[in-house]
Motif scaffolding. Structure first.
Motif, short mmCIF file in Angstrom:
data_model
loop_
_atom_site.label_atom_id
_atom_site.label_comp_id
_atom_site.label_asym_id
_atom_site.label_seq_id
_atom_site.Cartn_x
_atom_site.Cartn_y
_atom_site.Cartn_z
N THR A 9 70.30 57.45 51.86
CA THR A 9 71.42 56.44 51.11
C THR A 9 71.42 56.67 49.50
O THR A 9 72.10 56.66 48.85
CB THR A 9 71.22 54.92 51.46
N GLY A 10 70.13 56.55 49.19
CA GLY A 10 69.65 56.79 47.74
C GLY A 10 70.01 58.31 47.40
O GLY A 10 70.81 58.44 46.08
N PHE A 11 69.99 59.21 48.15
CA PHE A 11 70.52 60.50 47.68
C PHE A 11 71.89 60.59 47.50
O PHE A 11 72.18 61.15 46.89
CB PHE A 11 69.73 61.72 48.69
N GLY A 12 72.56 60.11 48.39
CA GLY A 12 74.17 59.80 48.41
C GLY A 12 74.42 59.11 47.01
O GLY A 12 75.39 59.71 46.21
N PHE A 13 73.61 58.11 46.49
CA PHE A 13 74.16 57.44 45.16
C PHE A 13 73.75 58.56 43.95
O PHE A 13 74.24 58.34 43.10
CB PHE A 13 73.31 56.23 45.08
N VAL A 14 72.58 59.10 44.28
CA VAL A 14 72.13 60.11 43.31
C VAL A 14 73.11 61.44 42.92
O VAL A 14 73.41 61.79 41.87
CB VAL A 14 70.88 60.68 43.31
N VAL A 15 73.66 61.62 44.19
CA VAL A 15 74.75 62.74 44.10
C VAL A 15 75.89 62.20 43.40
O VAL A 15 76.67 63.04 42.53
CB VAL A 15 75.02 63.26 45.45
N ARG A 16 76.33 61.14 43.58
CA ARG A 16 77.77 60.40 42.68
C ARG A 16 77.32 60.47 41.35
O ARG A 16 78.18 60.74 40.61
CB ARG A 16 77.94 59.07 43.33
N PHE A 17 76.12 60.07 40.92
CA PHE A 17 75.64 59.82 39.62
C PHE A 17 75.77 61.18 38.78
O PHE A 17 76.22 61.52 37.88
CB PHE A 17 74.39 59.12 39.32
N TRP A 18 75.35 62.21 39.71
CA TRP A 18 75.03 63.66 39.37
C TRP A 18 76.56 64.02 38.89
O TRP A 18 76.80 64.62 38.12
CB TRP A 18 74.39 64.47 40.17
N GLN A 19 77.45 63.76 40.11
CA GLN A 19 79.03 64.31 39.85
C GLN A 19 79.62 63.67 38.67
O GLN A 19 80.06 64.36 37.95
CB GLN A 19 79.60 63.88 41.20
N LEU A 20 79.32 62.34 38.56
CA LEU A 20 79.95 61.74 37.45
C LEU A 20 79.40 62.24 35.91
O LEU A 20 79.97 62.52 35.01
CB LEU A 20 79.80 60.16 37.40
N GLY A 21 77.93 62.57 36.02
CA GLY A 21 77.45 63.19 34.85
C GLY A 21 77.80 64.46 34.58
O GLY A 21 78.03 64.83 33.36
N ILE A 22 78.27 65.50 35.55
CA ILE A 22 78.58 66.59 35.22
C ILE A 22 79.96 66.67 34.73
O ILE A 22 80.73 67.19 33.88
CB ILE A 22 78.60 67.65 36.70
N GLU A 23 80.88 65.71 35.40
CA GLU A 23 82.05 65.55 34.65
C GLU A 23 82.27 64.88 33.32
O GLU A 23 83.43 64.67 32.68
CB GLU A 23 83.14 64.72 35.81
N MET A 24 81.18 64.04 33.03
CA MET A 24 81.07 63.52 31.71
C MET A 24 81.87 62.29 31.67
O MET A 24 82.58 61.85 30.67
CB MET A 24 81.34 64.25 30.53
N ARG A 25 81.91 61.49 32.99
CA ARG A 25 82.74 60.31 33.08
C ARG A 25 81.83 59.11 33.06
O ARG A 25 80.60 59.22 33.33
CB ARG A 25 83.61 60.31 34.23
N PRO A 26 82.29 57.93 32.83
CA PRO A 26 81.49 56.87 32.73
C PRO A 26 80.95 56.46 34.28
O PRO A 26 81.66 56.61 35.21
CB PRO A 26 82.32 55.70 32.26
N PHE A 27 79.83 55.90 34.32
CA PHE A 27 79.24 55.72 35.65
C PHE A 27 80.07 54.66 36.30
O PHE A 27 80.12 54.53 37.51
CB PHE A 27 77.60 55.69 35.50
N PHE A 28 80.03 53.46 35.76
CA PHE A 28 80.81 52.39 36.25
C PHE A 28 82.07 52.05 35.65
O PHE A 28 82.18 51.45 34.72
CB PHE A 28 79.85 51.02 35.81
N THR A 29 83.18 52.24 36.19
CA THR A 29 84.44 51.94 36.05
C THR A 29 85.25 50.93 37.28
O THR A 29 84.96 51.64 38.35
CB THR A 29 85.37 53.03 35.46
N ARG A 30 85.94 50.20 37.14
CA ARG A 30 86.46 49.59 38.16
C ARG A 30 87.30 50.65 39.09
O ARG A 30 87.12 50.25 40.24
CB ARG A 30 87.47 48.62 37.62
N GLN A 31 87.94 51.66 38.64
CA GLN A 31 88.63 52.54 39.51
C GLN A 31 87.65 53.39 40.23
O GLN A 31 87.99 53.91 41.40
CB GLN A 31 89.55 53.39 38.80
N ALA A 32 86.55 53.46 39.87
CA ALA A 32 85.40 54.37 40.49
C ALA A 32 84.46 53.67 41.39
O ALA A 32 83.73 54.44 42.17
CB ALA A 32 84.69 55.32 39.59
#
Length: 85
Positions: A9-32
């Protein structure tokens, strides 16, 4: 079992953070925010599946290993021993 599910489960969260980091998008937005439980759930499902695979493989190895050892022991006891010079 729970520790594997929590890890994946933690690995899944880390993958999501990594994905957003690569895309240079904010980590916490209401739409995401909906994606975090999805990634965590996929990771937890994978961990649960891996636990089942591990249990089945362990059982299969124990079953095949115990029967094989008995056959070798009985064959060795029945055969005359030869001493090589």
């Amino acid at each position: 079992m729970v520790n594997r599910i929590i890890f994946w489960t933690g690995f899944g969260f880390v993958v999501r953070f990594w994905q957003l980091g690569i895309e240079m998008r904010p980590f916490f937005t209401r739409q995401a925010l909906w994606a975090y439980p999805v990634f965590g759930g996929v990771g937890a499902s994978f961990g649960y599946w891996m636990q089942g695979v591990d249990e089945r493989q362990t059982k299969m190895l124990q079953d095949s290993g115990s029967g094989h050892g008995r056959a070798e022991a009985s064959a060795a006891a029945a055969a005359p021993s030869e001493v090589a010079a």
